[in-house]
Write a protein that holds these residues in place. Structure first.
Motif, PDB file in Angstrom:
ATOM      1  N   MET A   1     -39.614  -3.299  11.462  1.00  0.00           N
ATOM      2  CA  MET A   1     -39.319  -2.045  12.608  1.00  0.00           C
ATOM      3  C   MET A   1     -38.079  -2.580  12.965  1.00  0.00           C
ATOM      4  O   MET A   1     -37.185  -3.643  12.469  1.00  0.00           O
ATOM      5  N   ILE A   2     -37.143  -0.989  13.044  1.00  0.00           N
ATOM      6  CA  ILE A   2     -35.985  -0.603  13.257  1.00  0.00           C
ATOM      7  C   ILE A   2     -35.899  -1.040  14.073  1.00  0.00           C
ATOM      8  O   ILE A   2     -36.294  -1.152  15.418  1.00  0.00           O
ATOM      9  N   SER A   3     -34.660  -2.103  14.670  1.00  0.00           N
ATOM     10  CA  SER A   3     -33.872  -2.893  15.834  1.00  0.00           C
ATOM     11  C   SER A   3     -33.097  -2.257  16.379  1.00  0.00           C
ATOM     12  O   SER A   3     -33.255  -0.854  15.938  1.00  0.00           O
ATOM     13  N   MET A   4     -33.561  -2.098  17.753  1.00  0.00           N
ATOM     14  CA  MET A   4     -33.211  -2.056  18.715  1.00  0.00           C
ATOM     15  C   MET A   4     -32.113  -1.209  18.838  1.00  0.00           C
ATOM     16  O   MET A   4     -31.249   0.092  19.056  1.00  0.00           O
ATOM     17  N   GLY A  39     -41.375   8.275  10.999  1.00  0.00           N
ATOM     18  CA  GLY A  39     -41.980   7.727  10.927  1.00  0.00           C
ATOM     19  C   GLY A  39     -41.721   6.320  10.940  1.00  0.00           C
ATOM     20  O   GLY A  39     -42.641   5.013  11.041  1.00  0.00           O
ATOM     21  N   PRO A  40     -41.360   6.050   9.356  1.00  0.00           N
ATOM     22  CA  PRO A  40     -41.939   4.558   8.795  1.00  0.00           C
ATOM     23  C   PRO A  40     -41.204   3.771   9.416  1.00  0.00           C
ATOM     24  O   PRO A  40     -40.722   2.251   8.940  1.00  0.00           O
ATOM     25  N   LEU A 409     -46.577  10.551   8.706  1.00  0.00           N
ATOM     26  CA  LEU A 409     -46.578  10.959  10.530  1.00  0.00           C
ATOM     27  C   LEU A 409     -47.898  11.654   9.993  1.00  0.00           C
ATOM     28  O   LEU A 409     -48.623  12.970   9.203  1.00  0.00           O
ATOM     29  N   SER A 410     -48.948  12.516  11.210  1.00  0.00           N
ATOM     30  CA  SER A 410     -49.984  13.626  10.371  1.00  0.00           C
ATOM     31  C   SER A 410     -49.268  14.425  10.761  1.00  0.00           C
ATOM     32  O   SER A 410     -48.807  15.385  10.712  1.00  0.00           O
ATOM     33  N   HIS A 411     -50.694  15.285   9.128  1.00  0.00           N
ATOM     34  CA  HIS A 411     -50.184  17.312   9.082  1.00  0.00           C
ATOM     35  C   HIS A 411     -51.135  17.845  10.002  1.00  0.00           C
ATOM     36  O   HIS A 411     -50.731  18.995   9.809  1.00  0.00           O
TER      37      HIS A 411
END
Length: 694
Positions: A1-4, A39-40, A409-411
């Protein structure tokens, strides 16, 4: 997860580009503003939007609605993908003290008292969770009974008081509290919160996070944050930094950096749905548009992942403060079954029907819009579903937004729902990304949009809502029909306690039920308190008579109120109106109550002593209004008259008091509002579908 820290840096870079009118994609998108959704690299977890019940007594009339209207109102507020679809509910833990509009009963009136049926908040939480099991529950106290810490809120007693409430919620209703505050808007005590954490841990509640310190929107509410970095015990105790009205008192840059470095969540634990200047919006639609703006910018500018508005539902009388703009809907006419939507319902729906607690903000999809407004994007932690929520408050022209989504992400095609001043929560044509994952949407000014790959949304409502009707008149309640008082939360229909608590009780003589003002010691209240009183009725009543049978417990005085047209300003709770008081010693008076009177806020208009007074037993006290003439009767005999034209109309009520502002209990029966010199009034018949709440 990306950091804040990284997420916020990238998002603020996007916002800066947007403010400069720049774009982030190809020249083909030069005509609008572009967003690349990463999205990732999900951002912080979303903790929901919702509202506060309490602060105080804001849901009191909701409990009195008949079916099916009561269930309809609850569906509108909490049922997923139906109307508001609120995701979190913040509850006041009652203290017997006033907390803005009114007071709510405590579960521990003494150190050895444990009663988890008092009031209606337990019922409201149960009904909300019944409709949405994923809804999160949060709670905090505004005040405390006087025995807690002998008047010192920040005490071990208060830690234990909270633990008892949390355990009672679980043992009686099977509900688990998801988070808890310290005290609403009453400063900081870092030593106490550390003891609170220890107390929770020692009682099997180590997983219950604390948010602190829920102070009002001012620059000082962040002053204690540097201590988090210096004090490991404080850092361990406080999981979430909760404060109010963040857009009016944003975190200083150093505070924001400290909170990110310590990985502290930020919550707006009470927003007021006011505009940026702290004033009311000019109309109901502007309020709805402003609410979504607040939901968005609380995250974009302040890192807040949960926002709760004060307050949930307008189930107070119109003479109470803040009866109009803050609530999500009106439900203040239980005698008719009438309720009414407000546009802000759809502000909640634009979030609640398209996101869920536990979704994540999406990098590259949260920013201010160049032409006015804002946008946030969130995605599901599993699968590829995502939603985009935008508002264009203040925009002068349509804005075109271009989105590029990655392969995570959904298309799928996105449904599009829009709210404008002319049409609320209406589905538009779907939008499908092209083969390269690009889609474009044009947003009209002063509108709210939700775009989502999810489905199932609907504009929930019910047909044939009953028309509004005046409060029943004449009116009489002998309280005998509340056979099991606890099934009603000990509270009768239609009364709104402003100070103190007036509960259903057994008559000491065994002749049925009565009403008892139960608070006999001052509480540690959220704000300065006047005398214990409760109100009911119609603010348009002019000439009438109000009466009740009164019995004294242990001294003091008690009486009836009339022409009450105001119950304070949200800080004090001083009424405007009149009351007739009878003392246990036979002293009597007619009193003008007014927020314009300095000191005690009231002034006797006539005083005397009841001839041949005998305190024992029950005595009927009546206050009669005929134009400017006021007459007090005791046991059918006129004892005082006065003339005053200050207040020509208003509601009825009951009141207790004592010398030097002391608190005394008293009993009331046969509360009656009648025409002047009207005949006997039979007990008001309540509809059979007005069922107990427990």
């Amino acid at each position: 997860m990306i950091s804040m820290t990284r997420f916020r840096s990238l998002t603020r870079h996007l916002a800066a580009l947007a403010a400069a009118g720049l774009v982030l994609a190809t020249a083909a998108h030069a005509a609008g503003q572009s967003f690349t959704l990463d999205g990732p690299s999900p951002g912080p977890a979303f903790d929901g939007v919702g509202a506060v019940s309490g602060g105080g007594g804001t849901s009191v009339l909701l409990k009195d609605y008949p079916e099916p209207q009561r269930s309809q109102i609850l569906d509108i507020l909490f049922k997923p993908k139906f109307a508001a679809s609120m995701q979190t509910l913040y509850i006041e833990i009652g203290s017997d003290g006033n907390a803005t509009q009114g007071s709510e009963p405590t579960h521990m009136r003494t150190r050895t008292d444990h009663n988890y049926r008092r009031g209606y908040e337990w019922w409201l939480m149960s009904e909300a969770k019944k409709r949405n099991p994923a809804l999160t529950l949060d709670a905090c106290a505004w005040g405390a009974p006087g025995w807690v810490g002998n008047g010192n809120f920040w005490s071990q007693d208060m830690c234990d008081y909270y633990v008892d409430w949390v355990k009672g919620l679980k043992s009686t209703y099977g509900l688990t509290l998801d988070s808890i505050g310290c005290r609403n808007e009453r400063g900081v005590n870092t030593d106490w919160v550390k003891e609170f954490r220890k107390t929770l841990d020692a009682n099997g509640l180590a997983s219950l996070p604390i948010h602190a310190f829920d102070d009002p929107g001012n620059e000082h509410m962040w002053d204690w944050i540097p201590d988090l970095a210096k004090d490991p015990a404080l850092n361990q105790a406080v999981a979430i930094v909760g404060n109010h009205c963040l857009t009016q008192a944003p975190e200083p840059a150093a505070v924001r950096e400290t909170l990110r470095r310590l990985h502290k969540k930020v919550w707006n634990t009470e927003d007021h749905v006011y505009n940026a200047d702290g004033a009311f919006y000019p109309d109901a639609y502007s309020c709805a548009l402003g609410a979504v703006h607040r939901f968005n910018v609380n995250f974009i500018d302040h890192d807040a992942t949960k926002i709760v508005n004060w307050y949930l539902v307008g189930s107070t009388y119109g003479i109470e403060p803040y009866a109009d703009q803050p609530p999500a809907m009106y439900a203040n006419s239980p005698w008719s079954g009438h309720y009414a939507f407000k546009p802000i319902i759809w502000a909640y729906a634009h979030y609640g029907q398209f996101t869920q607690v536990g979704w994540h903000y999406v990098e590259g999809g949260c920013a201010h819009l160049a032409g006015g407004g804002s946008v946030v994007t969130m995605r599901s932690p599993t699968g590829g579903d995502y939603s985009v929520i935008a508002e264009t408050a203040g925009a002068k022209a349509p804005q075109t937004l271009h989105f590029t989504i990655d392969g995570s992400l959904s298309h799928k095609a996105l449904c599009v729902w829009r709210t404008t001043r002319e049409a609320e929560f209406v589905r538009q044509a779907d939008i499908a990304p092209d083969a390269s994952g690009v889609f474009t949407v044009t947003l009209e000014p002063d509108a709210i949009y939700s775009l989502s790959t999810t489905r199932g949304q609907q504009k929930g409502s019910f047909a044939d809502v009953p028309a509004d009707k005046p409060f029943p008149f004449p009116y009489r309640d002998d309280f005998d029909h509340y056979r099991v008082a606890s099934n009603f939360g000990y509270l009768p229909h239609y009364t709104a306690d402003i100070v103190g608590v007036f509960e259903i009780a057994n008559r000491p003589d065994g002749h049925g039920k009565c009403l008892r003002q139960v608070v006999n010691h001052k509480v540690t209240s959220w704000a300065p308190e006047w005398k214990p009183y409760t109100v009911l009725g119609d603010a348009r009543w002019t000439d009438y008579q109000v009466s009740a049978d009164i019995s004294f417990d242990d001294g003091g005085w008690a009486g009836v109120m009339g022409r009450v047209c105001l119950t304070g300003n949200g800080w004090d709770n001083d009424p405007n109106g009149y009351y007739a008081r009878l003392g246990a010693d036979g002293a009597c008076s007619i009193v003008l109550a007014s927020d314009q009177i300095k000191g005690t806020r009231d002034r006797p208009l006539a005083m005397g002593v009841v001839p041949g007074w005998k305190a024992a037993g029950w005595h009927t006290v009546m206050l009669r209004f005929q134009g400017a003439k006021l007459t007090m009767l005791v046991d059918g005999q006129a004892v005082l008259t006065a003339n005053d034209h200050t207040y020509p109309a208003g509601m009825a009520g009951l009141i207790t008091g004592g010398n030097h502002d002391a608190r005394y209990t008293a009993l009331f029966d046969n509360l009656t509002v009648n025409r002047v010199d009207g005949g006997p009034v039979p007990p008001t018949v309540f509809a059979q579908d007005r069922t107990p709440i427990y």
